[in-house]
Structures are given as structure tokens and as C-alpha cells.
Motif scaffolding. Structure first.
Motif, PDB file in Angstrom:
ATOM      1  N   LYS A  54       0.187  -1.114   0.199  1.00  0.00           N
ATOM      2  CA  LYS A  54       0.128   0.405   0.241  1.00  0.00           C
ATOM      3  C   LYS A  54       1.038   1.047   0.242  1.00  0.00           C
ATOM      4  O   LYS A  54       0.786   2.221  -0.488  1.00  0.00           O
ATOM      5  CB  LYS A  54      -0.883   0.170   1.187  1.00  0.00           C
ATOM      6  CG  LYS A  54      -0.114  -0.266   2.213  1.00  0.00           C
ATOM      7  CD  LYS A  54      -1.400   0.356   3.645  1.00  0.00           C
ATOM      8  CE  LYS A  54      -0.720   0.419   4.739  1.00  0.00           C
ATOM      9  NZ  LYS A  54       0.034   0.913   5.334  1.00  0.00           N
ATOM     10  N   ASP A  55       1.787   1.000   0.589  1.00  0.00           N
ATOM     11  CA  ASP A  55       2.835   2.416   0.430  1.00  0.00           C
ATOM     12  C   ASP A  55       3.371   2.694  -0.954  1.00  0.00           C
ATOM     13  O   ASP A  55       3.180   3.919  -1.172  1.00  0.00           O
ATOM     14  CB  ASP A  55       4.042   2.218   1.449  1.00  0.00           C
ATOM     15  CG  ASP A  55       3.787   1.927   3.560  1.00  0.00           C
ATOM     16  OD1 ASP A  55       3.139   2.842   3.488  1.00  0.00           O
ATOM     17  OD2 ASP A  55       3.814   1.882   3.673  1.00  0.00           O
ATOM     18  N   TYR A  58       0.518   4.016  -2.606  1.00  0.00           N
ATOM     19  CA  TYR A  58       0.624   5.488  -2.373  1.00  0.00           C
ATOM     20  C   TYR A  58       1.361   6.412  -3.134  1.00  0.00           C
ATOM     21  O   TYR A  58       1.172   7.387  -3.693  1.00  0.00           O
ATOM     22  CB  TYR A  58      -0.107   5.547  -1.303  1.00  0.00           C
ATOM     23  CG  TYR A  58      -0.962   6.823  -0.357  1.00  0.00           C
ATOM     24  CD1 TYR A  58      -1.923   6.873   0.334  1.00  0.00           C
ATOM     25  CD2 TYR A  58       0.350   8.194   0.523  1.00  0.00           C
ATOM     26  CE1 TYR A  58      -1.967   8.612   0.308  1.00  0.00           C
ATOM     27  CE2 TYR A  58       0.789   8.575   0.852  1.00  0.00           C
ATOM     28  CZ  TYR A  58      -0.856   9.192   0.584  1.00  0.00           C
ATOM     29  OH  TYR A  58      -1.732  11.167   1.370  1.00  0.00           O
ATOM     30  N   GLU A  61       1.301   7.098  -6.441  1.00  0.00           N
ATOM     31  CA  GLU A  61      -0.383   7.681  -6.978  1.00  0.00           C
ATOM     32  C   GLU A  61      -0.008   9.013  -6.784  1.00  0.00           C
ATOM     33  O   GLU A  61      -0.080   9.748  -8.311  1.00  0.00           O
ATOM     34  CB  GLU A  61      -1.669   6.785  -6.352  1.00  0.00           C
ATOM     35  CG  GLU A  61      -2.679   7.641  -6.724  1.00  0.00           C
ATOM     36  CD  GLU A  61      -3.900   7.482  -6.411  1.00  0.00           C
ATOM     37  OE1 GLU A  61      -4.864   8.297  -6.104  1.00  0.00           O
ATOM     38  OE2 GLU A  61      -3.730   6.813  -5.368  1.00  0.00           O
ATOM     39  N   HIS A  62       0.433   9.321  -5.748  1.00  0.00           N
ATOM     40  CA  HIS A  62       0.887  11.371  -5.411  1.00  0.00           C
ATOM     41  C   HIS A  62       2.050  11.263  -5.939  1.00  0.00           C
ATOM     42  O   HIS A  62       1.651  12.831  -6.688  1.00  0.00           O
ATOM     43  CB  HIS A  62       0.963  11.334  -4.615  1.00  0.00           C
ATOM     44  CG  HIS A  62      -0.711  10.637  -3.329  1.00  0.00           C
ATOM     45  ND1 HIS A  62      -1.243   9.363  -3.457  1.00  0.00           N
ATOM     46  CD2 HIS A  62      -1.825  11.483  -2.644  1.00  0.00           C
ATOM     47  CE1 HIS A  62      -2.491   9.626  -2.595  1.00  0.00           C
ATOM     48  NE2 HIS A  62      -2.986  11.288  -2.197  1.00  0.00           N
ATOM     49  N   PRO A 207       4.085  11.593   0.349  1.00  0.00           N
ATOM     50  CA  PRO A 207       4.451  10.359  -0.249  1.00  0.00           C
ATOM     51  C   PRO A 207       6.024   9.393  -1.288  1.00  0.00           C
ATOM     52  O   PRO A 207       5.735   8.679  -1.037  1.00  0.00           O
ATOM     53  CB  PRO A 207       3.701  11.232  -2.065  1.00  0.00           C
ATOM     54  CG  PRO A 207       2.798  11.812  -2.144  1.00  0.00           C
ATOM     55  CD  PRO A 207       3.585  12.375  -0.177  1.00  0.00           C
ATOM     56  N   CYS A 210       6.783   7.542   1.702  1.00  0.00           N
ATOM     57  CA  CYS A 210       6.097   5.736   1.425  1.00  0.00           C
ATOM     58  C   CYS A 210       7.122   5.641   0.338  1.00  0.00           C
ATOM     59  O   CYS A 210       6.765   4.225   0.510  1.00  0.00           O
ATOM     60  CB  CYS A 210       4.659   5.916   1.255  1.00  0.00           C
ATOM     61  SG  CYS A 210       3.573   6.923   2.586  1.00  0.00           S
TER      62      CYS A 210
END
Length: 226
Positions: A54-55, A58, A61-62, A207, A210
Motif C-alpha cells: 500500500k505504501d 500511495y 499515485e501521488h 508520498p 511512502c
């Protein structure tokens, strides 16, 4: 350990990713850094598409959103975006009540000292003939230094593989396994959570942290398969 072209290619990619992350966390952002991130984004995007982390998802994406805004901006707005990133970097990492960017602060009992892990990683660097060769006065357990060390060792691994020095490559792989476990993953989760508390990190540095955390988690799992 069975050596093939894919393994060598992965090690070369690891060298690049660790080096680029080192650059992004050491310096105030310049145009060349965003160009570097833009060039690597297809690799990160593929990584996100093939991972359940998930990191990573995320972060990618950002960061894609930020790069898109930067690409579509005129020269004046690009300068504004970079200036804003540098203010955010200063707020996040350079103030007394900011997110410390060195390992010792997170593992010391009072979250104040910068000595024990700095001495330890400095000893490891010397054993491997690693020198950051940088003019900054950051402690040896600064995130950027630890990441560049990983890049340096990754380069050593694939060079040994190319020369069929499997035993030497295995020694370096084992060193990276322990360095990730004993150092990087010993504090990066706390570092990531701390950045999240600051609104200045929302657009870029949270982000980015992450993506870094997720990549190192996946990288650690990959090394365990070798």
C-alpha cells in the motif's frame, strides 16, 4: 544462488533507485532532481502495478500527480513549485521540532542522541571502503548516506555477478540483508509516520517516504529469496 541476466538487471535497477532516493533526501530540490524522478516514474509505476504494498501504491499515485502538475506548468510556475518544495524540506527536516532524518534519533531512548548507530554504520562503511564524498556535515546515519551505501553495495553485487564471483556477491547480499533489517527498517516506519503529521509533507515528501518505505520492504523480501 543461480545467476541470470534478470538478477543482474535487478541489481542494476536497485543501484539506481537507492542512489536517486539518496539524492532526493539529501538536497534541496532542483530541476534536475524532478527530472530524475520523472525519468524513473515508469519503473515506479510498474512496481506499483505489480505489488500489493500500500505504501508503494500511495507514493506512486501521488508523485505521478505532482510530476504531471510540474510538467504542465510554465517556467514561472515550475520555479514556484520548486521553491515551495524547498520550504517544505526546510520545515520538515531542518528545524528543531521537525522530522529528524538520522537513524540515531529514532532508536535512542530519549530520541535525542546521534551517536550509537552513527558509530556502527560508520564502521560498516569503512569496512566496505564506502565514502559518501559529500561536502555536507550530516551524521553518518543520515538517511541519504544509508541509501547511498545500499546503492554502492548493489553496484558491487552486480559487478561480482558479471565476473562470476558468486561467493563475493553472496557476501554483499547478506550484508545488505542485515543492513536493511538492523538499520533502515529499524526506523523508516517511524520517520514516515512523523512526516505524515506535518501538512508540509502532504504533496511530495510524505508520498516519497511512502514509496521509499514500501520499496525497501519489498527489496528486503526479494533479497531473502536469493
Amino acid at each position: 544462488m543461480q545467476v541470470n541476466d534478470e538478477m543482474i538487471s535487478i541489481m542494476q535497477g536497485r543501484e539506481v533507485i537507492y542512489a536517486s532516493m539518496s539524492e532526493l533526501f539529501l538536497n534541496l530540490i532542483e530541476e534536475k532532481h524532478l527530472k530524475m524522478l520523472e525519468d524513473l516514474m515508469p519503473m515506479y509505476k510498474e512496481m506499483a502495478e505489480n505489488s500489493d504494498n500500500k505504501d508503494i501504491r500511495y507514493g506512486v499515485e501521488h508523485l505521478i500527480d505532482f510530476i504531471k502538475v510540474y510538467q504542465e506548468s510554465d517556467k514561472s510556475h515550475k520555479k514556484t513549485l520548486i521553491d515551495n518544495l524547498n520550504r517544505e524540506y526546510s520545515r520538515l527536516f531542518c528545524l528543531g521540532n521537525a522530522a529528524a532524518i538520522s537513524e540515531s534519533v529514532y532508536i535512542s531512548p530519549l530520541h535525542l542522541t546521534m551517536q550509537e548507530s552513527e558509530v556502527e554504520v560508520s564502521s560498516i562503511y569503512k569496512q566496505c571502503n564506502f565514502d559518501m564524498k559529500h561536502t555536507s556535515n550530516e551524521p553518518q546515519d543520515h538517511l541519504s548516506y544509508e541509501l547511498m551505501f545500499m546503492s554502492y553495495i548493489s553496484k558491487g553485487i552486480y559487478k561480482h555477478l558479471l565476473n562470476n564471483n558468486t561467493a563475493q556477491a553472496e557476501n554483499l547480499i547478506n550484508l545488505q540483508k542485515s543492513f536493511i533489517k538492523d538499520h533502515l527498517l529499524n526506523w523508516l516506519s517511524d520517520f514516515n509516520k512523523l512526516i505524515k503529521r506535518f501538512k508540509e509533507g502532504d504533496r511530495f515528501y510524505y508520498p516519497l517516504s511512502c514509496l521509499l518505505l514500501g520499496f525497501i520492504e519489498e527489496d528486503s523480501a526479494y533479497l531473502e529469496t536469493l
